[in-house]
Design a protein around this motif. Structure first.
Motif, PDB file in Angstrom:
ATOM      1  N   LEU A  74       4.085  -3.178 -10.406  1.00 33.95           N
ATOM      2  CA  LEU A  74       3.812  -4.083  -8.885  1.00 33.95           C
ATOM      3  C   LEU A  74       3.527  -5.471  -9.338  1.00 33.95           C
ATOM      4  CD1 LEU A  74       0.195  -1.742  -8.093  1.00 33.95           C
ATOM      5  CD2 LEU A  74       2.879  -2.342  -6.907  1.00 33.95           C
ATOM      6  N   ALA A  75       2.991  -5.726 -10.785  1.00 38.57           N
ATOM      7  CA  ALA A  75       3.547  -7.446 -10.971  1.00 38.57           C
ATOM      8  C   ALA A  75       4.907  -7.264 -10.964  1.00 38.57           C
ATOM      9  CB  ALA A  75       2.540  -7.490 -12.413  1.00 38.57           C
ATOM     10  N   ARG A 124      11.479  -6.547  -3.248  1.00 41.24           N
ATOM     11  CA  ARG A 124      10.259  -5.753  -2.503  1.00 41.24           C
ATOM     12  C   ARG A 124      10.371  -4.685  -2.965  1.00 41.24           C
ATOM     13  NH1 ARG A 124      11.372  -9.943  -1.747  1.00 41.24           N
ATOM     14  NH2 ARG A 124      11.603 -11.758   0.058  1.00 41.24           N
ATOM     15  N   TYR A 125       9.589  -4.510  -1.833  1.00 40.35           N
ATOM     16  CA  TYR A 125       8.998  -2.325  -1.991  1.00 40.35           C
ATOM     17  C   TYR A 125       9.398  -2.104  -1.500  1.00 40.35           C
ATOM     18  CZ  TYR A 125       4.781  -5.729  -3.774  1.00 40.35           C
ATOM     19  OH  TYR A 125       4.103  -6.562  -3.713  1.00 40.35           O
ATOM     20  N   ASP A 126      10.797  -1.386  -1.832  1.00 42.48           N
ATOM     21  CA  ASP A 126      12.120  -0.481  -1.126  1.00 42.48           C
ATOM     22  C   ASP A 126      12.401  -0.072  -2.354  1.00 42.48           C
ATOM     23  OD1 ASP A 126      13.685  -3.151   0.460  1.00 42.48           O
ATOM     24  OD2 ASP A 126      13.781  -2.346  -2.164  1.00 42.48           O
ATOM     25  N   TYR A 173       0.622  -1.348  -0.078  1.00 39.96           N
ATOM     26  CA  TYR A 173      -0.084  -0.501  -0.114  1.00 39.96           C
ATOM     27  C   TYR A 173       1.295   1.203  -0.010  1.00 39.96           C
ATOM     28  CZ  TYR A 173      -3.771  -3.313   1.123  1.00 39.96           C
ATOM     29  OH  TYR A 173      -4.243  -4.604   1.296  1.00 39.96           O
ATOM     30  N   ARG A 174       2.082   1.125   0.744  1.00 36.14           N
ATOM     31  CA  ARG A 174       2.815   2.164   0.586  1.00 36.14           C
ATOM     32  C   ARG A 174       3.578   2.962  -0.329  1.00 36.14           C
ATOM     33  NH1 ARG A 174       6.655   2.948   6.196  1.00 36.14           N
ATOM     34  NH2 ARG A 174       7.143   4.202   5.351  1.00 36.14           N
ATOM     35  N   TYR A 175       4.095   1.638  -1.090  1.00 31.71           N
ATOM     36  CA  TYR A 175       4.587   1.014  -2.708  1.00 31.71           C
ATOM     37  C   TYR A 175       4.025   1.610  -3.403  1.00 31.71           C
ATOM     38  CZ  TYR A 175       6.927  -0.149  -6.870  1.00 31.71           C
ATOM     39  OH  TYR A 175       7.715  -0.210  -7.488  1.00 31.71           O
ATOM     40  N   THR A 176       2.168   1.394  -3.013  1.00 31.52           N
ATOM     41  CA  THR A 176       1.741   2.017  -4.218  1.00 31.52           C
ATOM     42  C   THR A 176       1.352   3.600  -4.246  1.00 31.52           C
ATOM     43  OG1 THR A 176       0.551   0.011  -4.674  1.00 31.52           O
ATOM     44  CG2 THR A 176      -0.695   1.752  -5.325  1.00 31.52           C
ATOM     45  N   ALA A 177       1.248   3.908  -2.839  1.00 32.61           N
ATOM     46  CA  ALA A 177       0.784   5.511  -2.845  1.00 32.61           C
ATOM     47  C   ALA A 177       1.996   5.991  -3.327  1.00 32.61           C
ATOM     48  CB  ALA A 177       0.847   5.790  -0.821  1.00 32.61           C
TER      49      ALA A 177
END
Length: 316
Positions: free
Chosen positions: A304-305, A314-316, A4-8
């Protein structure tokens, strides 16, 4: 970092990109030669009528003021009005959205599985007859311009054999059979190049994966070839393909402008083409912004995919 934070964060990064798109669109539209009001009114327009239209749409204001007004309207969700059609641009776009989405969606639905299947098949038969045929078909599809292919399909299936209609559009909700007959030729013309590009990328990526040691190890352990292909090699080969699949969206958008014009489909591409000829500022700006947002959405989905396909990311 959660998804969610990554998407934001990715959505926030899109904001300056959109501002750049808005600015470039405004500059390019106003850099077009000629006066749109003069083009709309003809060669010998009434000076009074031309003056009224120029004042009504603010074309007599300084460019910087027009730009600020334009940004202010966009911030309030107001793209503007078509001075040629005398309608809000949003209303015009919504009326043309259906045919374009149907055309693009069907093209994608056909191009994606066909390309992945042919690419995996060609890689599994590397340097054999099946691989050579697939590469030749892919090269031919990539080398064929979609406008030429569209005209040849009309010539063959309409004028020679009278099998399919050459132009027009029928909504699938209104008459599914008639809609399918009208969409077969434009979907083939639009999806051929995308299929060829994806097929060649799938093949190259799969050939590279199949040459790696973990595949040789899996074969030595006696795993079925189908399982090695589809469960192990194909998943690893998907990562570079995801980028291409996301970027293919922009090619479909570009292609839809030409295909809709050739097959007389009342979609957004045709609306943009006619708006460009008439220098209809509102329509050009509205469609450019819509296509840019759609493309950025494709890039976001691609990012995201990545993390879903490759757990190392990772989402960083």
């Amino acid at each position: 970092m959660s998804i969610y934070r990554y998407t934001a964060r990715r959505l926030l990064q899109i904001v300056p990109v959109l501002l750049g798109v808005f600015t470039l669109t405004f500059v390019m539209v106003h850099a077009l030669p000629g006066n749109p009001v003069r083009i709309y009114l003809g060669l010998n327009p009434s000076q009074q009528l031309a003056g009224e239209l120029i004042e009504q749409y603010g074309l007599n204001e300084p460019l910087w003021r027009q730009y600020l007004d334009y940004l202010w309207r966009l911030l309030h969700g107001n793209i503007g009005e078509s001075f040629v059609r005398k309608q809000p641009v949003t209303e015009l776009m919504l009326g043309r959205l259906g045919p374009t989405l149907v055309l693009m969606g069907l093209s994608y639905l056909i191009a994606l599985p066909t390309a992945l299947g042919l690419g995996v098949y060609a890689a599994a038969r590397h340097n054999q007859i099946g691989d050579s045929v697939s590469r030749f078909v892919g090269l031919a599809g990539l080398s064929t311009p979609n406008f030429w292919l569209g005209l040849m399909l009309i010539f063959l299936f309409t004028y020679q054999y009278d099998l399919l209609p050459a132009s027009g559009y029928v909504s699938p909700l209104q008459d599914p059979i008639a809609s399918l007959r009208h969409l077969i030729l434009p979907v083939i013309a639009l999806s051929t190049a995308q299929t060829a590009t994806l097929m060649r990328m799938t093949r190259s990526s799969m050939v590279e994966e199949l040459s790696k040691e973990y595949v040789q190890t899996a074969r030595a352990y006696g795993l079925p070839e189908r399982r090695i292909l589809l469960k192990h090699a194909f998943r690893n080969a998907l990562l570079p393909l995801v980028t291409i699949i996301g970027l293919q969206l922009s090619f479909l958008l570009d292609g839809s402008v030409i295909i809709e014009q050739i097959f007389a489909i009342p979609g957004m591409g045709r609306l943009g083409y006619n708006g460009l000829l008439a220098q209809d500022y509102g329509v050009i700006i509205g469609l450019n912004i819509f296509f840019a947002i759609l493309f950025l959405a494709g890039v976001l989905i691609t990012d995201l995919a990545y993390a879903y396909i490759d757990p190392r990311i990772r989402y960083d």
